[in-house]
Scaffold this active site. Structure first.
Site, PDB file in Angstrom:
ATOM      1  N   LYS A 107       1.360  -1.316  -0.122  1.00  0.00           N
ATOM      2  CA  LYS A 107      -0.472  -0.053   0.304  1.00  0.00           C
ATOM      3  C   LYS A 107       0.617   1.197  -0.118  1.00  0.00           C
ATOM      4  CE  LYS A 107      -4.319  -2.123   1.712  1.00  0.00           C
ATOM      5  NZ  LYS A 107      -3.486  -3.382   1.970  1.00  0.00           N
TER       6      LYS A 107
HETATM    7  C1  LIG Z   1      -4.705  -4.503   1.362  1.00  0.00           C
HETATM    8  C2  LIG Z   1      -3.534  -6.368   1.308  1.00  0.00           C
HETATM    9  C3  LIG Z   1      -3.895  -6.918   0.206  1.00  0.00           C
HETATM   10  C4  LIG Z   1      -4.701  -7.533  -0.234  1.00  0.00           C
HETATM   11  O1  LIG Z   1      -5.283  -5.706  -1.647  1.00  0.00           O
HETATM   12  P1  LIG Z   1      -5.898  -5.086  -2.767  1.00  0.00           P
HETATM   13  O2  LIG Z   1      -6.322  -4.089  -3.441  1.00  0.00           O
HETATM   14  O3  LIG Z   1      -7.604  -5.057  -0.895  1.00  0.00           O
HETATM   15  O4  LIG Z   1      -6.485  -6.667  -3.506  1.00  0.00           O
HETATM   16  C5  LIG Z   1      -3.130  -7.926   0.172  1.00  0.00           C
HETATM   17  N1  LIG Z   1      -1.609  -8.404   0.682  1.00  0.00           N
HETATM   18  C6  LIG Z   1      -1.241  -7.328   1.597  1.00  0.00           C
HETATM   19  C7  LIG Z   1      -0.319  -7.157   2.258  1.00  0.00           C
HETATM   20  C8  LIG Z   1      -2.672  -5.711   2.194  1.00  0.00           C
HETATM   21  O5  LIG Z   1      -1.966  -4.348   3.039  1.00  0.00           O
END
Ligand SMILES: *Cc1c(COP(=O)(O)O)cnc(C)c1O
Length: 456
Positions: A107
């Site tokens: 993120k």
């Molecule tokens: C948020 C997150 C996901 C999922 O991502 P999306 O874009 O919601 O599909 C997967 N792995 C981690 C470690 C995350 O923080």
């Protein structure tokens, strides 16, 4: 570039307004009016290539030199010279490590840039915003880190007291910046989310405090994530399939968009944990809601994948009215089907799916440690398992590694018997001073807190 709502009843906006709006006023999500084709530069740093790949989505609203500066600032916060390095784990299988940012999850790739985009646009307009959000762990810390140096942004993040890991909590509560406020709510994650929704639905409160959001439906987050599909394929030097551990469908949607923009992507593998609404969709051609079960990969513990709406809009030939109707029926009945021809044109040629339960996730983590001496986090392990199930011979697969193993030490220890060390820049995290405010699960108390934190 103009942006339109997936539900067809909100005003068209330019990039900067879509960035600040997040959700459209008709409840839909913003998408660009067309998918630009992009020839990604093959030389230059990740930040330089990122700016060039994203520029067509921004148009003239932010000039290219400014975009380049913001991109360089954002990605200088990553601890690897390649920003998102590609690592081989088997003859035809690679990991794209997206976790070298400040908070150790993918993120950061989007939120480090978004914080800077927000601050740039707001300072030009002489405006401020108050970002409020709820987190079950990863989003809160990435959002806080992305905006902690922004003069025009304040942020209040609500988390459920006692229900996030120590590492996740400390990544939020040890940030010492005057515009950052982390609030422990006496309740669950759903309670936190309900409080945030209630604040946004309270129009006088929302307007008086310039509320804004940076949740995963914000177009700019998806945009920033298209970049690493291009750079990974360039590093590999040939076309490939991607395996993406998925919750809200944001990351895998970014891959689908990269393909529309011209990236040589073969297939997209959608990896889910036991919260498998997407896997069941691929089996039955219907989305059906069930309740959420907690798993070892909590950032994928979702009931509905909100970003799927953007693909649904394409499946309806960009008919916002039809998309809105389908989603209304889904909300009312908890179920929605797509037509066989929609499935055959949009889903079958492009997507594969796999569900990995906690036992399989742990087995992958253990095997990666035994065979390669490598720690992988439980989300990445879901991606690896899905890649192994769905890969085609002769086609390389790139699995997106979405979190650093040290972010989920308990799961790693359960799988391998060893606790993974925190990286250097966080090695003193457990000794840093925490700043937390405790509030009851009460809208009035939370609104009063938020209103008092706004810097004018
Ligand atoms: C948020 C997150 C996901 C999922 O991502 P999306 O874009 O919601 O599909 C997967 N792995 C981690 C470690 C995350 O923080």
């Amino acid at each position: 570039m103009r942006y339109i709502s997936t539900r067809g009843r909100a005003p068209e906006l330019g990039f900067c307004d879509a960035l600040l709006a997040g959700l459209a006023t008709d409840g839909g999500l913003y998408v660009p009016q067309t998918w630009p084709s992009v020839s990604a530069p093959t030389t230059g740093s990740y930040a330089d290539r990122a700016a060039a790949i994203m520029q067509p989505f921004i148009g003239s609203e932010i000039d290219a030199p400014t975009m380049l500066r913001l991109s360089r600032e954002a990605y200088s916060s990553f601890r690897h010279p390649d920003v998102v390095p590609l690592v081989q784990i088997a003859p035809e299988h690679y990991l794209l490590e997206l976790f070298h940012g400040p908070t150790l999850a993918f993120k950061d790739v989007a939120l480090q840039l978004i914080g800077r985009l927000f601050d740039h646009v707001l300072s030009q307009r002489n405006q401020r915003v108050m970002i409020v959000g709820a987190t079950s762990g990863d989003t809160g810390s990435a959002a806080i880190d992305g905006v902690k140096s922004c003069n025009n942004v304040d942020i209040v993040i609500l988390y459920p007291r006692g229900r996030v890991s120590d590492v996740q909590r400390r990544q939020m509560t040890t940030v010492d910046a005057p515009n950052v406020h982390t609030v422990a709510i006496d309740g669950t994650f759903d309670d936190c989310q309900d409080l945030v929704k209630a604040m946004f639905n309270d129009a006088p409160f929302r307007d008086a405090n310039n509320l804004s959001a940076v949740n995963s439906i914000n177009w700019a987050r998806v945009m920033a994530q298209t970049v690493y599909y291009f750079t990974a394929l360039q590093a590999l030097g040939r076309s490939a399939t991607f395996s993406v551990p998925t919750g809200n469908f944001g990351n895998v949607l970014a891959g689908w968009i990269a393909k529309q923009m011209g990236a040589p992507i073969e297939k997209l593998i959608v990896g889910s944990n036991s919260n498998d609404i997407l896997t069941r969709f691929f089996d039955t051609h219907a989305m059906q809601m069930t309740s959420v079960v907690p798993t070892l990969s909590p950032s994928m513990d979702i009931q509905v994948s909100s970003n799927f709406e953007r693909l649904l809009f394409e499946m309806n030939d960009r008919d916002g009215g039809a998309t809105a109707q389908q989603l209304d029926a889904f909300r009312a009945q908890g179920k929605m089907s797509v037509e066989p021809d929609q499935y055959a044109s949009w889903i079958a040629p492009m997507f594969r799916a796999h569900r990995s339960d906690d036992a399989e996730t742990l087995a992958v983590m253990k095997r990666m440690h035994n065979d390669h001496g490598m720690f992988v986090d439980p989300h990445t392990a879901v991606g690896i398992a899905s890649a192994e199930h769905c890969a085609e011979p002769g086609v390389p697969t790139i699995t997106l590694a979405t979190a650093h193993p040290a972010k989920f030490p308990d799961a790693v220890k359960q799988a391998t018997g060893v606790e993974p060390p925190l990286p250097e820049h966080l090695s003193d995290l457990m000794q840093r001073t925490e700043r937390i405010v405790d509030l009851p699960n009460d809208l009035q108390a939370v609104e009063a807190f938020v209103a008092a934190r706004q810097r004018r």
